[in-house]
Design an enzyme around this catalytic site. Structure first.
Site, PDB file in Angstrom:
ATOM      1  N   GLU A  81       0.768  -1.147   0.228  1.00 39.68           N
ATOM      2  CA  GLU A  81       0.166   0.005   0.346  1.00 39.68           C
ATOM      3  C   GLU A  81       0.760   1.435  -0.262  1.00 39.68           C
ATOM      4  O   GLU A  81       1.699   1.513   0.754  1.00 39.68           O
ATOM      5  CB  GLU A  81      -1.216  -0.185   0.946  1.00 39.68           C
ATOM      6  CG  GLU A  81      -2.179   1.268   0.962  1.00 39.68           C
ATOM      7  CD  GLU A  81      -2.238   0.982   2.838  1.00 39.68           C
ATOM      8  OE1 GLU A  81      -3.578   0.255   2.929  1.00 39.68           O
ATOM      9  OE2 GLU A  81      -2.659   1.729   2.826  1.00 39.68           O
ATOM     10  N   LYS A 259      -7.268  -1.295  11.294  1.00 33.37           N
ATOM     11  CA  LYS A 259      -6.438  -1.778  10.177  1.00 33.37           C
ATOM     12  C   LYS A 259      -5.201  -0.933  10.129  1.00 33.37           C
ATOM     13  O   LYS A 259      -3.997  -1.349   9.380  1.00 33.37           O
ATOM     14  CB  LYS A 259      -7.598  -1.631   9.074  1.00 33.37           C
ATOM     15  CG  LYS A 259      -7.017  -2.208   7.775  1.00 33.37           C
ATOM     16  CD  LYS A 259      -6.389  -1.422   7.328  1.00 33.37           C
ATOM     17  CE  LYS A 259      -6.337  -1.847   5.525  1.00 33.37           C
ATOM     18  NZ  LYS A 259      -4.902  -1.112   5.025  1.00 33.37           N
ATOM     19  N   ASP A 275       4.811 -14.790  11.642  1.00 30.71           N
ATOM     20  CA  ASP A 275       3.346 -14.965  11.630  1.00 30.71           C
ATOM     21  C   ASP A 275       2.344 -14.435  11.608  1.00 30.71           C
ATOM     22  O   ASP A 275       1.746 -14.124  12.913  1.00 30.71           O
ATOM     23  CB  ASP A 275       3.253 -16.190  11.881  1.00 30.71           C
ATOM     24  CG  ASP A 275       1.721 -17.458  11.995  1.00 30.71           C
ATOM     25  OD1 ASP A 275       0.779 -16.664  11.784  1.00 30.71           O
ATOM     26  OD2 ASP A 275       1.749 -18.414  12.622  1.00 30.71           O
ATOM     27  N   HIS A 373      -2.717   9.601  -0.723  1.00 33.08           N
ATOM     28  CA  HIS A 373      -2.791   8.322  -1.864  1.00 33.08           C
ATOM     29  C   HIS A 373      -2.450   8.306  -3.325  1.00 33.08           C
ATOM     30  O   HIS A 373      -2.375   7.744  -4.029  1.00 33.08           O
ATOM     31  CB  HIS A 373      -3.857   7.810  -0.979  1.00 33.08           C
ATOM     32  CG  HIS A 373      -4.090   6.739  -0.543  1.00 33.08           C
ATOM     33  ND1 HIS A 373      -3.585   5.030  -1.072  1.00 33.08           N
ATOM     34  CD2 HIS A 373      -4.040   6.496   1.049  1.00 33.08           C
ATOM     35  CE1 HIS A 373      -3.528   4.497   0.142  1.00 33.08           C
ATOM     36  NE2 HIS A 373      -3.832   5.403   1.416  1.00 33.08           N
TER      37      HIS A 373
HETATM   38  C1  MEV Z   1      -5.364   2.923   5.232  1.00 34.53           C
HETATM   39  O1  MEV Z   1      -5.335   2.069   5.154  1.00 34.53           O
HETATM   40  C2  MEV Z   1      -6.190   3.154   7.249  1.00 34.53           C
HETATM   41  C3  MEV Z   1      -6.680   3.774   7.759  1.00 34.53           C
HETATM   42  O2  MEV Z   1      -8.554   3.284   6.841  1.00 34.53           O
HETATM   43  C4  MEV Z   1      -6.260   3.716   9.012  1.00 34.53           C
HETATM   44  C5  MEV Z   1      -7.912   4.595   9.587  1.00 34.53           C
HETATM   45  O3  MEV Z   1      -9.170   4.640   8.683  1.00 34.53           O
HETATM   46  O4  MEV Z   1      -7.759   4.521  10.935  1.00 34.53           O
HETATM   47  C6  MEV Z   1      -6.855   5.056   6.702  1.00 34.53           C
END
Ligand code: MEV
Length: 420
Positions: A81, A259, A275, A373
């Site tokens: 990413e 995430k 792992d 991004h």
């Molecule tokens: C993207 O890989 C991760 C985010 O979505 C985390 C978040 O929303 O806090 C930007």
């Protein structure tokens, strides 16, 4: 494709397997060469998993600026990413202005679960297990004399009764100090070794003997104080606290918040041969430990108006055994990191997770996540349409200026650039 049933595929060597896959799927020679142009070496890859025909690469970047427990680290990160490595470096710079990140970890305690079914008087069986604890630990430790000689090994038992839909079962947690290993092999081997003795003393039948990936006895705790000026001012501090409060109360947002943390944790995990599925499983199960899924981190404003972040999560990682020692790329990553123990690695990975979380929240409460991004995304599109050398930056800047970041636009710009 004719059929995916290929008898004795696993008995062939890498070249023979690759040839069959080429014939079945129409791969070109070039594609096959990419698969086989391995950095870790096909013979090593062939010993790591089954049916190998090549290896798969991802970019490895190095995040800078990390100051953790007053020590500087360069952080190898493997991830597909865009923006993640830049964001981690950026957040680490902000944390640095407040003294950096601080982390502590527990001992490397993992456990396996042993499921006993068919016991006629469960409470008596529980007592028998507890009365024979020393013998059970002895049998377990016999399986790993090296770990035992290093001061690790099976240390304790917990015995639970689970009243399930198919009846009451006994579940034993065999608690093991795995030292610098991730520990799955050690705890699984020990669980299998003690099973016959447990059947003998309980009269029940042992079914599962397997690690729990909810490694809640192997935690890392990280905190940081970010001066309000470093993070972009008081409004951003308030915004981040609001963003955290949203996630803390809403599982839909908490999943995405976590995430963001895992973007950092897993990138270092991949680079160092961990792992990563175990790390994900442990993290998300731990985030649900109250019965409601919530955030692994918290963010608050202190009395000076600065931002304070705290992260707590399981971190089952190793620096010996598993892929960490077999995969030469993992060894190189560990060398770049300069960590000596599994606990130090866990502290670094937790710190990267918290920094990554800060970067995401900061972007989300200010310019949004897409701006950064899109620029990186535009680079990928420019490369995809064939831009080379200087052309890449030119195509990117024209696309960003136009606000249209698409393959057709990139093609149009590239063709103009080339005077067509
Ligand atoms: C993207 O890989 C991760 C985010 O979505 C985390 C978040 O929303 O806090 C930007």
């Amino acid at each position: 494709m004719s059929s995916s049933r290929i008898p004795n595929f696993y008995r062939l060597n890498v070249d023979e397997r690759a040839k069959i896959i080429k014939e079945l799927t129409g791969l070109t020679d070039d594609e096959l060469n990419i698969l086989k142009s391995s950095k870790i070496g096909l013979s090593i890859a062939d010993k790591m998993i089954e049916n190998v025909i090549g290896t798969f690469e991802l970019p490895l970047g190095v995040a800078t600026n990390f100051l953790i427990n007053n020590k500087d680290y360069l952080i190898p990160m493997v991830i597909e990413e865009p923006s993640v490595v830049a964001a981690a470096s950026n957040a680490a710079r902000m944390c640095r202005e407040g003294g950096g990140l601080f982390a502590v970890s527990t001992e490397s305690i993992m456990f396996s679960q042993i499921q006993v079914v068919g016991v006629t008087s469960p409470h008596t069986s529980v007592m028998r297990i507890l009365q024979n604890k020393d013998e059970i630990l002895r049998i377990a430790n016999e399986k790993d004399p090296i770990l035992y000689s290093l001061g690790g090994g099976a240390k304790d038992l917990e015995v639970r009764l689970i009243h399930s839909s198919v009846g009451t079962m006994i579940v034993i947690h065999l608690i093991v100090d795995v030292k610098d290993a991730m520990g799955a092999n050690a705890v699984n081997t020990m669980a299998e070794a003690v099973a016959p003795y447990i059947e003998k003393i309980t009269g029940g039948k042992v079914l599962l003997r397997i690690i729990s990936n909810l490694a809640d006895k192997r935690l890392v705790k990280v905190w940081t104080k970010v001066p309000k000026e470093a993070v972009g001012g008081p409004e951003i501090v308030d915004g981040i606290v609001y963003a955290w409060a949203f996630a803390a109360s809403d599982p839909y947002r908490a999943a995405t918040h976590n995430k963001g943390i895992m973007n950092g944790v897993i990138a270092v995990g991949l680079a160092t041969g961990q792992d990563t599925r175990a790390l994900e499983a442990g993290a998300h199960a731990y985030a649900s430990k109250s019965g409601k899924y919530t955030t692994l981190s918290t963010w608050e404003k202190n009395e000076d108006g600065d931002l304070v972040g705290y992260l707590e999560m399981p971190m089952a990682v190793g620096v010996v055994g598993g892929a960490t020692r077999v995969n030469p790329l993992a060894k190189i990553s560990l060398k770049i990191l300069g960590v000596k123990t599994a606990r130090e690695l866990a502290e670094v990975m937790g710190s990267v997770g918290l920094a990554q979380n800060l970067a995401a929240l900061r972007a989300l409460v200010s310019e949004g996540i897409q701006k950064g991004h899109m620029k990186l995304h535009a680079r990928q599109i420019a490369i995809a349409v064939g831009a080379q050398g200087d052309e890449v930056d030119k195509v990117v800047s024209e696309m960003v200026k136009s606000g249209v970041i698409r393959i057709d636009k990139a093609k149009e710009i590239l063709s103009k650039l080339r005077g067509n």
